[in-house]
Design a protein around this motif. Structure first.
Motif, PDB file in Angstrom:
ATOM      1  N   ALA A  48      40.541  42.639  41.732  1.00 50.50           N
ATOM      2  CA  ALA A  48      40.226  44.068  41.813  1.00 50.50           C
ATOM      3  C   ALA A  48      38.941  44.378  41.055  1.00 50.50           C
ATOM      4  CB  ALA A  48      41.386  44.885  41.238  1.00 50.50           C
ATOM      5  N   GLU A  49      38.787  43.770  39.904  1.00 49.97           N
ATOM      6  CA  GLU A  49      37.589  44.072  39.110  1.00 49.97           C
ATOM      7  C   GLU A  49      36.331  43.577  39.805  1.00 49.97           C
ATOM      8  OE1 GLU A  49      38.668  42.562  35.247  1.00 49.97           O
ATOM      9  OE2 GLU A  49      39.373  44.560  34.629  1.00 49.97           O
ATOM     10  N   GLU A  50      36.472  42.458  40.501  1.00 51.19           N
ATOM     11  CA  GLU A  50      35.312  41.946  41.214  1.00 51.19           C
ATOM     12  C   GLU A  50      34.943  42.874  42.376  1.00 51.19           C
ATOM     13  OE1 GLU A  50      35.631  37.774  41.452  1.00 51.19           O
ATOM     14  OE2 GLU A  50      34.054  37.603  42.963  1.00 51.19           O
ATOM     15  N   ILE A  51      35.961  43.372  43.067  1.00 56.26           N
ATOM     16  CA  ILE A  51      35.703  44.272  44.193  1.00 56.26           C
ATOM     17  C   ILE A  51      35.106  45.582  43.691  1.00 56.26           C
ATOM     18  CG2 ILE A  51      36.836  45.661  45.965  1.00 56.26           C
ATOM     19  CD1 ILE A  51      38.866  43.235  46.103  1.00 56.26           C
ATOM     20  N   VAL A  52      35.690  46.120  42.633  1.00 53.34           N
ATOM     21  CA  VAL A  52      35.183  47.379  42.085  1.00 53.34           C
ATOM     22  C   VAL A  52      33.734  47.202  41.632  1.00 53.34           C
ATOM     23  CG1 VAL A  52      35.401  48.979  40.144  1.00 53.34           C
ATOM     24  CG2 VAL A  52      37.434  48.294  41.437  1.00 53.34           C
ATOM     25  N   ALA A  53      33.416  46.055  41.061  1.00 54.83           N
ATOM     26  CA  ALA A  53      32.038  45.814  40.619  1.00 54.83           C
ATOM     27  C   ALA A  53      31.099  45.742  41.820  1.00 54.83           C
ATOM     28  CB  ALA A  53      31.964  44.521  39.804  1.00 54.83           C
ATOM     29  N   SER A  54      31.523  45.042  42.873  1.00 49.21           N
ATOM     30  CA  SER A  54      30.651  44.886  44.046  1.00 49.21           C
ATOM     31  C   SER A  54      30.452  46.206  44.775  1.00 49.21           C
ATOM     32  CB  SER A  54      31.247  43.877  45.031  1.00 49.21           C
ATOM     33  OG  SER A  54      31.429  42.647  44.406  1.00 49.21           O
ATOM     34  N   VAL A  55      31.565  46.863  45.081  1.00 47.91           N
ATOM     35  CA  VAL A  55      31.491  48.110  45.849  1.00 47.91           C
ATOM     36  C   VAL A  55      30.849  49.212  44.994  1.00 47.91           C
ATOM     37  CG1 VAL A  55      32.849  49.904  46.984  1.00 47.91           C
ATOM     38  CG2 VAL A  55      33.450  47.494  47.301  1.00 47.91           C
ATOM     39  N   GLY A  56      31.237  49.234  43.723  1.00 46.41           N
ATOM     40  CA  GLY A  56      30.723  50.278  42.838  1.00 46.41           C
ATOM     41  C   GLY A  56      29.226  50.180  42.601  1.00 46.41           C
ATOM     42  N   ALA A  57      28.667  48.990  42.818  1.00 49.91           N
ATOM     43  CA  ALA A  57      27.236  48.804  42.570  1.00 49.91           C
ATOM     44  C   ALA A  57      26.378  49.324  43.723  1.00 49.91           C
ATOM     45  CB  ALA A  57      26.952  47.316  42.339  1.00 49.91           C
ATOM     46  N   LEU A  58      27.002  49.621  44.853  1.00 49.92           N
ATOM     47  CA  LEU A  58      26.216  50.090  46.002  1.00 49.92           C
ATOM     48  C   LEU A  58      25.638  51.478  45.717  1.00 49.92           C
ATOM     49  CD1 LEU A  58      28.710  49.081  48.826  1.00 49.92           C
ATOM     50  CD2 LEU A  58      26.594  47.909  48.187  1.00 49.92           C
ATOM     51  N   PRO A  59      24.402  51.719  46.132  1.00 48.89           N
ATOM     52  CA  PRO A  59      23.776  53.023  45.872  1.00 48.89           C
ATOM     53  C   PRO A  59      24.530  54.167  46.564  1.00 48.89           C
ATOM     54  CG  PRO A  59      22.399  51.647  47.319  1.00 48.89           C
ATOM     55  CD  PRO A  59      23.476  50.766  46.779  1.00 48.89           C
ATOM     56  N   GLU A  60      25.207  53.871  47.664  1.00 51.37           N
ATOM     57  CA  GLU A  60      25.920  54.930  48.389  1.00 51.37           C
ATOM     58  C   GLU A  60      27.226  55.320  47.703  1.00 51.37           C
ATOM     59  OE1 GLU A  60      25.000  52.074  49.629  1.00 51.37           O
ATOM     60  OE2 GLU A  60      23.581  52.440  51.287  1.00 51.37           O
ATOM     61  N   ARG A  73      51.996  47.100  36.722  1.00 52.80           N
ATOM     62  CA  ARG A  73      53.261  46.429  37.036  1.00 52.80           C
ATOM     63  C   ARG A  73      53.062  44.922  36.921  1.00 52.80           C
ATOM     64  NH1 ARG A  73      56.993  47.888  41.914  1.00 52.80           N
ATOM     65  NH2 ARG A  73      57.787  45.959  41.039  1.00 52.80           N
ATOM     66  N   PRO A  74      54.090  44.198  36.512  1.00 50.98           N
ATOM     67  CA  PRO A  74      53.946  42.756  36.255  1.00 50.98           C
ATOM     68  C   PRO A  74      53.517  41.968  37.480  1.00 50.98           C
ATOM     69  CG  PRO A  74      56.009  43.569  35.351  1.00 50.98           C
ATOM     70  CD  PRO A  74      55.417  44.696  36.130  1.00 50.98           C
ATOM     71  N   THR A  75      53.932  42.394  38.667  1.00 54.49           N
ATOM     72  CA  THR A  75      53.464  41.735  39.884  1.00 54.49           C
ATOM     73  C   THR A  75      52.971  42.812  40.830  1.00 54.49           C
ATOM     74  OG1 THR A  75      55.617  41.805  40.967  1.00 54.49           O
ATOM     75  CG2 THR A  75      55.106  39.829  39.675  1.00 54.49           C
ATOM     76  N   VAL A  76      52.076  42.396  41.714  1.00 49.74           N
ATOM     77  CA  VAL A  76      51.377  43.358  42.560  1.00 49.74           C
ATOM     78  C   VAL A  76      51.470  42.888  44.010  1.00 49.74           C
ATOM     79  CG1 VAL A  76      49.098  44.312  43.071  1.00 49.74           C
ATOM     80  CG2 VAL A  76      49.813  44.010  40.698  1.00 49.74           C
ATOM     81  N   GLY A  77      51.917  43.762  44.904  1.00 52.37           N
ATOM     82  CA  GLY A  77      52.063  43.409  46.309  1.00 52.37           C
ATOM     83  C   GLY A  77      50.734  43.432  47.043  1.00 52.37           C
ATOM     84  N   ASP A  78      49.944  44.468  46.805  1.00 55.93           N
ATOM     85  CA  ASP A  78      48.588  44.503  47.340  1.00 55.93           C
ATOM     86  C   ASP A  78      47.718  45.312  46.386  1.00 55.93           C
ATOM     87  OD1 ASP A  78      49.298  47.107  47.842  1.00 55.93           O
ATOM     88  OD2 ASP A  78      49.683  46.760  49.962  1.00 55.93           O
ATOM     89  N   VAL A  79      46.420  45.196  46.584  1.00 60.97           N
ATOM     90  CA  VAL A  79      45.474  45.851  45.673  1.00 60.97           C
ATOM     91  C   VAL A  79      44.879  47.073  46.372  1.00 60.97           C
ATOM     92  CG1 VAL A  79      43.287  45.569  44.457  1.00 60.97           C
ATOM     93  CG2 VAL A  79      44.956  43.706  44.463  1.00 60.97           C
ATOM     94  N   ASP A  80      45.024  48.230  45.750  1.00 62.01           N
ATOM     95  CA  ASP A  80      44.441  49.465  46.276  1.00 62.01           C
ATOM     96  C   ASP A  80      43.173  49.787  45.523  1.00 62.01           C
ATOM     97  OD1 ASP A  80      46.495  50.438  48.188  1.00 62.01           O
ATOM     98  OD2 ASP A  80      47.760  50.379  46.394  1.00 62.01           O
ATOM     99  N   VAL A  81      42.077  49.909  46.261  1.00 66.74           N
ATOM    100  CA  VAL A  81      40.813  50.302  45.629  1.00 66.74           C
ATOM    101  C   VAL A  81      40.367  51.610  46.268  1.00 66.74           C
ATOM    102  CG1 VAL A  81      38.409  49.658  45.201  1.00 66.74           C
ATOM    103  CG2 VAL A  81      40.195  47.907  45.206  1.00 66.74           C
ATOM    104  N   LEU A  82      39.925  52.505  45.416  1.00 69.71           N
ATOM    105  CA  LEU A  82      39.528  53.837  45.863  1.00 69.71           C
ATOM    106  C   LEU A  82      38.061  54.045  45.530  1.00 69.71           C
ATOM    107  CD1 LEU A  82      41.198  56.157  47.066  1.00 69.71           C
ATOM    108  CD2 LEU A  82      41.323  57.116  44.767  1.00 69.71           C
ATOM    109  N   ALA A  83      37.322  54.678  46.464  1.00 68.05           N
ATOM    110  CA  ALA A  83      35.905  54.943  46.197  1.00 68.05           C
ATOM    111  C   ALA A  83      35.541  56.293  46.788  1.00 68.05           C
ATOM    112  CB  ALA A  83      35.037  53.847  46.806  1.00 68.05           C
ATOM    113  N   THR A  84      34.466  56.857  46.292  1.00 69.92           N
ATOM    114  CA  THR A  84      33.946  58.084  46.890  1.00 69.92           C
ATOM    115  C   THR A  84      32.527  57.830  47.360  1.00 69.92           C
ATOM    116  OG1 THR A  84      33.103  58.930  44.791  1.00 69.92           O
ATOM    117  CG2 THR A  84      35.327  59.571  45.407  1.00 69.92           C
ATOM    118  N   ALA A  85      32.212  58.413  48.513  1.00 64.30           N
ATOM    119  CA  ALA A  85      30.881  58.283  49.096  1.00 64.30           C
ATOM    120  C   ALA A  85      30.768  59.291  50.222  1.00 64.30           C
ATOM    121  CB  ALA A  85      30.661  56.868  49.627  1.00 64.30           C
TER     122      ALA A  85
END
Length: 582
Positions: free
Chosen positions: A166-178, A192-204
């Motif tokens: 998640a941190e890698e995705i947030v870093a990549s997506v968050g770095a975009l100028p848009e 939570r101790p285990t995660v079924g899927d990763v939710d990432v939220l962004a605004t643009a």
DNA sequence: GCCGTTTTCGGCCCGACTGTTTTCAGTCG
């Protein structure tokens, strides 16, 4: 940073497993295993090391260094490809079933032609296992049980795996100028101790560049859905990632909605309805008289989470509490706990070195601890009854001398000399009282007899608490997430014993354990128990796992004052004096 | 395959437990 190291470590481990499955030299396999562990826990990124640097990693020689170099330049390891060609991938998964090792997996594959866990389950249900040489009904039953255990993990990822991704995705997506804002939400944000899927939220304003960036990430193997508001992909580790892009003004409402939990959201929505409002991922709306069909009404909050909660008459609620376990009532009453944070932790009280099964020498562990700014740090290597560690009195005392000498070198950090004792079946530990008295601190843990019955487990843990030299019970339930069930024990009796004797319960921060878990912490704190949030680090990089332990502690509603390793050294030392025997 | 105040071969963490044996192999920590 450590992702490449983990990736290479996993490949080396796979080589080791495949060597065992193909009946290769067990010592050679162990050699790969050792290298896999060493690489995974190594402090420096493999990509920054030359051939000599690689060979400096303990357990990595010319051959393994060559394979790592090969992988870095070509993305493959010929040796691994060759082994993979000999064994269907499912056979290795069979080996992951508890009580099934390489010999049994290979036997089953060879004799029954079974090459997946599902086929094995079918074979077990048809009673075809008992016919194999050396396998009886008990073994068949253990395999059935082991498959259930493996499957109960439900394909969920451990917290660290999901977090690093998640941190890698947030870093990549968050770095975009848009991109205006980007963060992970979901059960990961709730820790939570285990995660079924990763939710990432962004605004643009325009979501397309963000979605494109996600699908182009190197570890994305499959695009499951690609639309303007939501894109879903699967990664090489099988984890699903959902990226949602919302307009900037809806960030707060969307974060609330996608962080959850479901139960928390339902409770929030019910509260909204009572006030004549409607809460969705798009905002909090005042329902208009005629707005019962389609029209949303007037939007009164959505920009920030704080704004949304405030409009519902609530203070902002920390994500780790959002489980509908009383947090809304507490918020209304102004009684939300002042949760313990990573910054509150002044020292780690359960760590290892290469004197036993750790990867780094004492000096390196201390240097890494000092870098974190700790006020104190306990070295707690394994005691002799964990036979494989070959601990002796002499080795332990020699380490103590070394600790005392090094302690003088660190100005701001006191180094404590401790040990991790083994609680035997009867609740006894490794050394007699006189020897134990020489330690600054003793953690005591269960490492054997996991299947003893409830009375035995309860008695042994209570007795360990009653030992005046035991300060902390390590990973109290001994669960391994997705791999081993907790022991069967009357935890209420243990909590009472801890409270009575002034023994702390550990919140073990290892992502494979997270033990105690959140609900147990909540129960224990009602007994007035104190806690220690420890990493159980076996490598310098593991010290960073602290945040997962703090996440578990927060989910258990712990404040700093309930956690002994947030205390000053003076107060901690007082706690470590415990009371005299009797 | 790694490693060496036992160096270039010959060792390699070791003991307990379980289930299948009838003296031991496999698994685990």
């Amino acid at each position: 940073m450590a992702r490449l190291n983990d990736e290479v470590g996993a490949l080396l481990q796979e080589i080791a497993d495949l060597i065992l499955l193909t009946g290769g030299d067990a010592f050679r396999a162990r050699s790969y295993e050792k290298a896999a562990r060493a690489v995974g826990g190594y402090h420096a990124d493999l990509a920054t090391l030359d051939a000599k640097g690689l060979r400096d990693i303990p357990g990595v020689g010319t051959s393994t260094a060559g394979k790592i170099t090969e992988y870095l330049s070509t993305g493959r390891m010929a040796k691994l490809d060759e082994l993979r060609a000999q064994v269907p991938p499912g056979v290795r998964e069979i080996m992951a079933i508890p009580t099934v090792g390489p010999k049994t997996a290979a036997l089953i594959h060879r004799e029954l032609g079974v090459s997946t866990v599902d086929e094995l389950r079918a074979a077990a249900e048809q009673d075809r296992l008992g016919d194999l040489p050396g396998l009886g009904e008990k073994t068949a039953e253990n395999i059935r049980h082991g498959i259930d255990q493996l499957r109960s993990g439900g394909g969920r990822a451990l917290l660290d795996t999901a977090m690093e991704l998640a941190e890698e995705i947030v870093a990549s997506v968050g770095a975009l100028p848009e991109c205006h804002r980007c963060a992970y939400a979901g059960s990961l944000r709730r820790m939570r101790p285990t995660v079924g899927d990763v939710d990432v939220l962004a605004t643009a304003e325009d979501s397309r560049p963000l979605m494109d960036a996600l699908t182009r990430l190197p570890f994305v193997t499959e695009v499951l859905a690609a639309g303007p508001t939501k894109t879903s992909v699967r990664t090489s580790r099988g984890l699903q990632i959902d990226l949602r892009v919302v307009p900037p003004e809806d960030w707060g409402a969307a974060m609330v909605y996608f962080t959850g939990s479901k139960a928390h959201n339902i409770a929030l929505r019910a509260r909204a309805v009572k006030a004549g409002l409607k809460l969705s991922e798009y905002g909090l709306f005042r329902l208009t008289e005629r707005g019962d069909r389609g029209s949303e009404g007037e939007k009164i909050a959505s920009r920030t989470e704080e704004e949304v909660y405030a409009a519902l008459g609530l203070p902002w609620i920390p994500p780790t509490l959002r489980e509908d376990r009383g947090e809304i009532a507490a918020a209304l009453a102004g009684e939300l706990p002042d949760l313990v944070t990573v910054r509150d932790i002044r020292g780690d009280l359960h760590t290892h070195t290469d004197l036993t099964d750790g990867l780094a020498p004492l000096e390196e562990m201390l240097a890494a601890a000092a870098e974190r700014g700790y006020a104190y740090y306990a070295v707690t290597d394994h005691a002799p009854n964990l036979a494989m560690q070959r601990m002796t009195d002499e080795k332990m005392l020699a380490q103590r001398d070394q600790v005392r000498a090094l302690d003088r070198r660190y100005r701001g950090m006191r180094v404590l000399h401790g040990t991790e004792l083994n609680i035997d079946r009867d609740g006894e530990v490794d050394w007699p009282p006189a020897f134990l008295a020489g330690f600054d601190l003793c953690v005591a843990s269960v490492h054997s007899h996991f299947r003893a019955d409830r009375d035995v487990q309860t008695r042994r843990l209570v007795r360990a608490c009653e030992n005046p030299h035991v300060h902390v019970i390590g990973h109290p339930t001994t669960r391994m997430l997705g791999r081993r069930q907790p022991i069967d024990v009357d935890l209420d009796a243990v909590y009472a014993a801890c409270a009575r004797t002034g023994t702390a319960l550990e919140v073990n921060a290892s992502p494979e354990r997270l033990d105690l878990g959140d609900e147990q912490i909540m129960a224990a704190r009602r007994h007035g128990v104190r806690f220690a949030v420890n990493t159980d680090a076996h490598a310098t990089t593991h010290l960073d796992n602290l945040r997962y332990g703090v996440g578990a502690a927060q989910r258990g509603w712990l404040t700093a004052d309930e956690v002994v390793n947030t205390w000053s050294l003076t107060r901690l030392r007082q706690f470590l004096r415990k009371r005299p025997a009797g």
